[in-house]
Design a protein around this motif. Structure first.
Motif: not given
Lengths: 193, 340
Positions: A46-67
């Motif tokens: 769970a730690e590994e997956v949560a970290q990978a999720t946040l790292v991926k999210a940060i690299s794509r945070i510019g695509t977050f549109r708030g929908e």
């Protein structure tokens, strides 16, 4: 639109340290619990997956549109990261039946009254309901979730909650009202999944 | 439930879940389980490192875009000069490995560089190429080189850094030696990392690892690790000491191509960082060293600095690091323990 989340994403992109801390403190515990529930309580996984999720999210945070809310967006990424985790490990994903993901959820929720009582035979469903309640709390703004926990679990009086939140007692009461409404809406939304 | 709760309640027949039920549910389920502090700390460090790298990368991209938009005439001039210098007919001798703020946008990562081509960097640009022989060559700002062949480069102005090991331990040169030609003579590497810089009429060679030999009309000279040699325009030679890590090599870090860590061991990653920064790797215990050889990494450190990469990778392995003189010391993460 989830304007607050969108604003948080924009501030993170601008390098705002406070925004990063808010993002992490709001997201990591919720994602960790989300992953734990789906990975047979495998804490390292769970730690590994949560970290990978946040790292991926940060690299794509510019695509977050708030929908969708930030946490909903993160949970979508987290599901993919869990699949990748099990692919790498060369094993299948555990078939954990989660209450919010199965059609029987309505039946389970209908028995909430019984679960809230002293029915000793409902332990398993109680555990599932517990996860659903925790997930609902995770999806609320921090102050709402904290206020509800302080009020109903710790049994704090409103004036103590007000002191913890640096609010007047009247404002704290108002916040509790909104928190209950948000919980009710969130819980009903999960129920509708 | 107190009076204020009752006051807040909405009409019972309009709500599916009453306030009493919310209170009951919360009491029944108890507080959300807290995430262990050591796990939070590890993940926070790794995610923060990635965030900082992302923000820094974005800042660079924005700067580049602004420069391109506001100084179109300059950009075109650079692009034309660069294109003229390109020798499309020559056999491929190198590939672009990494770029830092290439203002002209005439080179792309992965692009082949034919032999006979000139490569130039501007006042804000740095560039890394990998010769077909496997050598990594990095160009500092305001540098011009001609790629003569798969193992020879002429330095026309500015400075280059050569790493015969390259950024990737699995892509080491197959025993071929690289030659850097300068106005003061040709420099041959002997399994090494070194910098050659043209300063006015002089040529300076600094060696970080191994040794280089310099062939010149007045006689050959050899320069060992931790030493520098400067040949003046009049042919005079001056030598001295130079540290093998720290400020003199800082520009090299900026353009270092990051290692592809997916599937590599932690030990390979640490060896690579140590070599790139001129640091000797040291573990705080034999158990840590054994773990580092056994742990396989997953993910990417693209776009990070070395510090960010260390801050990102090590906490996930329950390790930390500190720089002690010329040593990169790997130690257990403070408070690290298995918990769930």
């Amino acid at each position: 639109m989830h304007d607050r989340d969108l604003d948080l994403a924009r501030r993170m992109l601008a390098g705002d340290e406070e925004a990063f801390n808010e993002f992490f403190d709001r997201s990591f515990p919720a994602l960790y619990r989300f992953a734990m529930a789906r990975m047979n309580q495998d804490a390292d996984g769970a730690e590994e997956v949560a970290q990978a999720t946040l790292v991926k999210a940060i690299s794509r945070i510019g695509t977050f549109r708030g929908e969708a809310s930030l946490l909903t967006w993160l949970c979508t990424i987290c599901r993919r990261e869990m699949s990748r985790f099990y692919e790498r490990a060369g094993r299948g994903r555990p078939t954990t039946e989660l209450i919010e993901e199965v059609p029987e959820i309505r039946a389970a929720l209908e028995s909430l009254s019984a679960l809230a009582g002293d029915d000793p035979g409902a332990a398993l469903r109680r555990k599932e309901i517990m996860r659903l309640v925790h997930m609902t709390l995770d999806r609320l703004p921090d102050r709402y979730a904290d206020a509800l926990e302080w009020k109903y679990i710790e049994g704090l009086p409103v004036r103590s909650i007000a002191a913890r939140l640096a609010l007047t007692p009247k404002a704290a009461e108002s916040l509790l009202t909104r928190a209950r409404e948000a919980f009710r809406d969130g819980f009903a939304a999960l129920n509708a999944v | 439930m107190n009076t204020s709760d009752r006051d807040d309640r909405t009409t019972p027949d309009l709500q599916e879940i009453s306030d009493e039920k919310i209170a009951g549910l919360l009491r029944l389920t108890g507080p959300r389980p807290a995430v262990p502090a050591d796990r939070t700390s590890r993940v926070r460090a790794a995610v923060r490192a990635r965030w900082r790298a992302e923000v820094a990368g974005r800042s660079k991209r924005q700067t580049l875009w602004t420069v391109a938009a506001l100084a179109a005439a300059v950009t075109v001039a650079v692009a034309v000069g660069f294109t003229r210098a390109w020798r499309p007919g020559g056999p491929p001798a190198a590939g672009i490995a990494a770029l830092v703020e290439v203002g002209s946008a005439t080179a792309r990562k992965g692009e082949a560089v034919p032999s006979g081509s000139d490569l130039m960097t501007g006042t804000r640009d740095r560039l890394a190429i990998r010769l077909s022989s496997g050598h990594s060559v990095r160009l500092d700002v305001d540098t011009r080189v001609r790629v003569l062949s798969r193992r020879a480069v002429a330095l026309l102005s500015g400075a280059v850094y050569v790493d015969s090991g390259g950024p990737d331990p699995l892509q080491e040169p197959g025993g071929e030696s690289i030659e850097i030609r300068t106005p003061a003579g040709a420099i041959h590497e002997m399994g090494t990392q070194f910098e050659v810089r043209i300063i006015d009429a002089a040529v300076r060679v600094r060696v970080r690892e191994g040794a280089v030999s310099m062939n010149r009309p007045a006689g050959g000279l050899e320069v060992q690790a931790g030493r520098e040699l400067e040949i003046g325009g009049d042919g005079s030679a001056r030598s001295g000491d130079v540290p093998i890590s720290g400020a003199p090599w800082a520009w090299v870090d900026e353009v270092a191509p990051m290692m592809a860590i997916e599937g590599r061991t932690l030990r390979e990653f640490l060896d690579w960082v140590g070599r790139e920064r001129g640091l000797v790797l040291r573990f705080a215990g034999a158990e840590l060293a054994a773990s580092a050889s056994a742990i396989r990494l997953s993910g990417s450190i693209d776009g990070m600095t070395f510090d960010q990469a260390l801050d990102s990778v090590l906490p996930t392995c329950r390790m930390g690091h500190r720089i002690e003189g010329d040593h990169l010391v790997i130690e257990p993460l403070a408070g690290a323990e298995t918990s769930s």
